[in-house]
Design a protein around this motif. Structure first.
Motif, PDB file in Angstrom:
ATOM      1  N   ALA A 259       0.825  -1.214   0.000  1.00  0.00           N
ATOM      2  CA  ALA A 259       0.000   0.000   0.000  1.00  0.00           C
ATOM      3  C   ALA A 259       0.855   1.257   0.000  1.00  0.00           C
ATOM      4  N   THR A 260       1.836   1.325   0.886  1.00  0.00           N
ATOM      5  CA  THR A 260       2.662   2.535   0.947  1.00  0.00           C
ATOM      6  C   THR A 260       3.553   2.670  -0.288  1.00  0.00           C
ATOM      7  N   ALA A 261       3.980   1.558  -0.843  1.00  0.00           N
ATOM      8  CA  ALA A 261       4.801   1.617  -2.054  1.00  0.00           C
ATOM      9  C   ALA A 261       4.020   2.165  -3.242  1.00  0.00           C
ATOM     10  N   ASN A 262       2.704   2.070  -3.182  1.00  0.00           N
ATOM     11  CA  ASN A 262       1.860   2.535  -4.280  1.00  0.00           C
ATOM     12  C   ASN A 262       1.172   3.869  -3.975  1.00  0.00           C
ATOM     13  N   GLY A 263       1.669   4.573  -2.954  1.00  0.00           N
ATOM     14  CA  GLY A 263       1.212   5.941  -2.729  1.00  0.00           C
ATOM     15  C   GLY A 263       0.394   6.194  -1.497  1.00  0.00           C
ATOM     16  N   ALA A 264       0.054   5.144  -0.726  1.00  0.00           N
ATOM     17  CA  ALA A 264      -0.681   5.380   0.520  1.00  0.00           C
ATOM     18  C   ALA A 264       0.175   6.204   1.479  1.00  0.00           C
ATOM     19  N   LEU A 265      -0.453   7.120   2.191  1.00  0.00           N
ATOM     20  CA  LEU A 265       0.265   7.961   3.149  1.00  0.00           C
ATOM     21  C   LEU A 265       0.619   7.206   4.418  1.00  0.00           C
ATOM     22  N   GLY A 275      -4.052 -11.627  11.163  1.00  0.00           N
ATOM     23  CA  GLY A 275      -5.045 -11.856  10.125  1.00  0.00           C
ATOM     24  C   GLY A 275      -6.033 -10.704  10.128  1.00  0.00           C
ATOM     25  N   GLY A 276      -7.128 -10.879   9.413  1.00  0.00           N
ATOM     26  CA  GLY A 276      -8.135  -9.824   9.349  1.00  0.00           C
ATOM     27  C   GLY A 276      -7.778  -8.755   8.340  1.00  0.00           C
ATOM     28  N   CYS A 277      -8.099  -7.519   8.645  1.00  0.00           N
ATOM     29  CA  CYS A 277      -8.014  -6.434   7.678  1.00  0.00           C
ATOM     30  C   CYS A 277      -6.892  -5.447   7.978  1.00  0.00           C
ATOM     31  N   LEU A 278      -6.555  -4.680   6.952  1.00  0.00           N
ATOM     32  CA  LEU A 278      -5.659  -3.543   7.099  1.00  0.00           C
ATOM     33  C   LEU A 278      -6.336  -2.314   6.513  1.00  0.00           C
ATOM     34  N   ILE A 279      -5.825  -1.147   6.878  1.00  0.00           N
ATOM     35  CA  ILE A 279      -6.319   0.104   6.322  1.00  0.00           C
ATOM     36  C   ILE A 279      -5.156   0.863   5.705  1.00  0.00           C
ATOM     37  N   ALA A 280      -5.449   1.602   4.639  1.00  0.00           N
ATOM     38  CA  ALA A 280      -4.440   2.416   3.967  1.00  0.00           C
ATOM     39  C   ALA A 280      -5.044   3.787   3.684  1.00  0.00           C
ATOM     40  N   LEU A 281      -4.380   4.839   4.139  1.00  0.00           N
ATOM     41  CA  LEU A 281      -4.851   6.213   3.985  1.00  0.00           C
ATOM     42  C   LEU A 281      -4.297   6.800   2.696  1.00  0.00           C
ATOM     43  N   CYS A 282      -5.180   7.371   1.866  1.00  0.00           N
ATOM     44  CA  CYS A 282      -4.780   7.874   0.548  1.00  0.00           C
ATOM     45  C   CYS A 282      -5.236   9.320   0.367  1.00  0.00           C
ATOM     46  N   PRO A 283      -4.460  10.131  -0.386  1.00  0.00           N
ATOM     47  CA  PRO A 283      -4.764  11.557  -0.496  1.00  0.00           C
ATOM     48  C   PRO A 283      -5.799  11.914  -1.559  1.00  0.00           C
ATOM     49  N   ASP A 284      -5.966  11.067  -2.589  1.00  0.00           N
ATOM     50  CA  ASP A 284      -6.860  11.413  -3.696  1.00  0.00           C
ATOM     51  C   ASP A 284      -7.403  10.141  -4.328  1.00  0.00           C
ATOM     52  N   SER A 294      -3.487  -2.579  -6.327  1.00  0.00           N
ATOM     53  CA  SER A 294      -2.225  -3.211  -5.927  1.00  0.00           C
ATOM     54  C   SER A 294      -2.448  -4.204  -4.797  1.00  0.00           C
ATOM     55  N   LEU A 295      -3.356  -3.892  -3.878  1.00  0.00           N
ATOM     56  CA  LEU A 295      -3.654  -4.801  -2.777  1.00  0.00           C
ATOM     57  C   LEU A 295      -4.347  -6.063  -3.270  1.00  0.00           C
ATOM     58  N   VAL A 296      -5.257  -5.906  -4.211  1.00  0.00           N
ATOM     59  CA  VAL A 296      -5.914  -7.075  -4.807  1.00  0.00           C
ATOM     60  C   VAL A 296      -4.881  -7.949  -5.514  1.00  0.00           C
ATOM     61  N   ASP A 297      -4.003  -7.299  -6.287  1.00  0.00           N
ATOM     62  CA  ASP A 297      -2.965  -8.045  -6.995  1.00  0.00           C
ATOM     63  C   ASP A 297      -2.024  -8.769  -6.031  1.00  0.00           C
ATOM     64  N   ALA A 298      -1.866  -8.200  -4.823  1.00  0.00           N
ATOM     65  CA  ALA A 298      -0.951  -8.786  -3.842  1.00  0.00           C
ATOM     66  C   ALA A 298      -1.615  -9.848  -2.968  1.00  0.00           C
ATOM     67  N   GLY A 299      -2.909 -10.086  -3.185  1.00  0.00           N
ATOM     68  CA  GLY A 299      -3.552 -11.177  -2.468  1.00  0.00           C
ATOM     69  C   GLY A 299      -4.722 -10.818  -1.580  1.00  0.00           C
ATOM     70  N   ALA A 300      -5.070  -9.534  -1.450  1.00  0.00           N
ATOM     71  CA  ALA A 300      -6.241  -9.164  -0.655  1.00  0.00           C
ATOM     72  C   ALA A 300      -7.489  -9.783  -1.284  1.00  0.00           C
ATOM     73  N   THR A 301      -8.338 -10.373  -0.451  1.00  0.00           N
ATOM     74  CA  THR A 301      -9.506 -11.082  -0.975  1.00  0.00           C
ATOM     75  C   THR A 301     -10.733 -10.196  -1.135  1.00  0.00           C
ATOM     76  N   ALA A 302     -10.741  -9.048  -0.494  1.00  0.00           N
ATOM     77  CA  ALA A 302     -11.847  -8.089  -0.640  1.00  0.00           C
ATOM     78  C   ALA A 302     -11.325  -6.713  -0.251  1.00  0.00           C
ATOM     79  N   THR A 303     -11.876  -5.681  -0.862  1.00  0.00           N
ATOM     80  CA  THR A 303     -11.490  -4.314  -0.525  1.00  0.00           C
ATOM     81  C   THR A 303     -12.723  -3.430  -0.483  1.00  0.00           C
ATOM     82  N   TRP A 304     -12.624  -2.379   0.302  1.00  0.00           N
ATOM     83  CA  TRP A 304     -13.670  -1.365   0.386  1.00  0.00           C
ATOM     84  C   TRP A 304     -12.994   0.004   0.364  1.00  0.00           C
TER      85      TRP A 304
END
Length: 315
Positions: A259-265, A275-284, A294-304
């Motif tokens: 997430a941070t490598a792809n621009g998350a703050l 296990g469970g979930c992570l959060i990523a803060l983004c500016p735009d 990028s998270l889906v490509d890296a293996g995340a099974t669901a995103t919101w």
């Protein structure tokens, strides 16, 4: 078709204060209004029926896995003299179970709102939270109350165990990506691991817990300023402390780095961890979409995705 009413609630995540809150430090929980639980109650000719992903059938036959729901419904029906009133209740939810997003509290809040609407009774926030706790006590034993307080709110909740549960100002503009690692969270195991660590390494562990509490205080200030970049750094700093406590996992560590490598703050686990979930803060929005993919490509099974455009809701 008979009269139909609705009750609604939302998901929640722990923005900051995971695990340290167990030791009396403050935490901030964030509602996710785009991830909802909805309860519909429709008048029928006979019976009282529940339709949900876990049970379809007469409410009188609710099993042990839904004991909290059964207790809440029966308590309110008794209060409203509605034991013989026929209806069909349907529960639909976007929330995944056992991912630290408050699924059981969201169901309890939505049921409470729907039943009060169906029986045309007034409902304020204090009563809503007290009634939701009827189900939560059975489901979780000794709930802190933070889940119900947050899934029923449109603004963040500042929570200090046994002292304070308060809706707090919120002025940020930005986006949050929530991603499921695909591995069931292990809150009990993680809490026990921190407790053991505190026994064997008290000085270091207590310092990490205190630092997480200080980061919660700093995050509250960043939310109010607002300062998105500062909040991102605080979130990443919290992840480092949680890694040190041993409650992250290889998958969560990898996904936060992606997430941070792809621009998350900033990025961190949320909830019990292991296990469970992570959060990523983004500016735009463009960064948000890139991080999500990028998270889906890296293996995340669901995103919101949650946009920071929340407005205070008095109930």
């Amino acid at each position: 078709m008979g009269r139909t009413v609705h009750g609604k609630s939302n998901a929640k995540i722990i923005l900051i204060g995971d695990h340290s809150v167990v030791y009396g430090q403050p935490a901030i929980a964030l509602p996710l209004p785009s991830v909802t639980t909805n309860v519909t109650i429709r008048e029928t000719a006979t019976g009282q029926r529940l339709n949900s992903r876990y049970f379809d059938g007469p409410i009188s036959r609710l099993g042990q896995n839904l004991a909290g729901v059964a207790k809440l419904i029966n308590t309110l029906l008794t209060r409203f003299d509605g034991q013989q009133t026929p209806f069909e209740m349907t529960i639909t939810s976007d929330l995944p179970a056992e991912r630290g997003m408050g699924s059981s509290a969201a169901v309890a809040v939505a049921i409470t709102r729907a039943l009060y609407a169906f029986f045309e009774r007034p409902l304020n926030r204090d009563l809503l939270l007290a009634d939701a706790e009827i189900a939560e006590k059975i489901t979780h034993g000794n709930p802190s109350g933070i889940d119900a307080a947050t899934v029923s709110s449109n603004v963040p909740i500042w929570f200090v165990p046994h002292r304070e549960t308060t809706q707090i100002p919120f002025a940020l503009q930005g986006y949050l990506v929530i991603a499921d690692s695909g591995i069931k969270g292990q809150t009990g195991k993680a809490v026990a691991a921190v407790a053991r660590r505190q026994t064997t390494m008290p000085t270091e562990t207590n310092q990490q817990i205190q630092t997480l509490g200080q980061l919660s205080v700093a995050a509250r200030a960043a939310l109010a300023k607002p300062d998105l970049r500062q909040l991102g750094q605080i979130i990443s700093d919290a992840q480092q402390q949680l890694q040190g406590l041993g409650v992250s996992s290889r998958e969560l560590d990898h996904l936060t780095q992606v997430a941070t490598a792809n621009g998350a703050l900033g990025a961190k686990l949320t909830g019990g961890g292991m296990g469970g979930c992570l959060i990523a803060l983004c500016p735009d929005r463009s960064t948000t979409q890139r991080v999500q993919q990028s998270l889906v490509d890296a293996g995340a099974t669901a995103t919101w995705i949650e946009a920071f455009n929340l407005e205070e809701d008095p109930q």
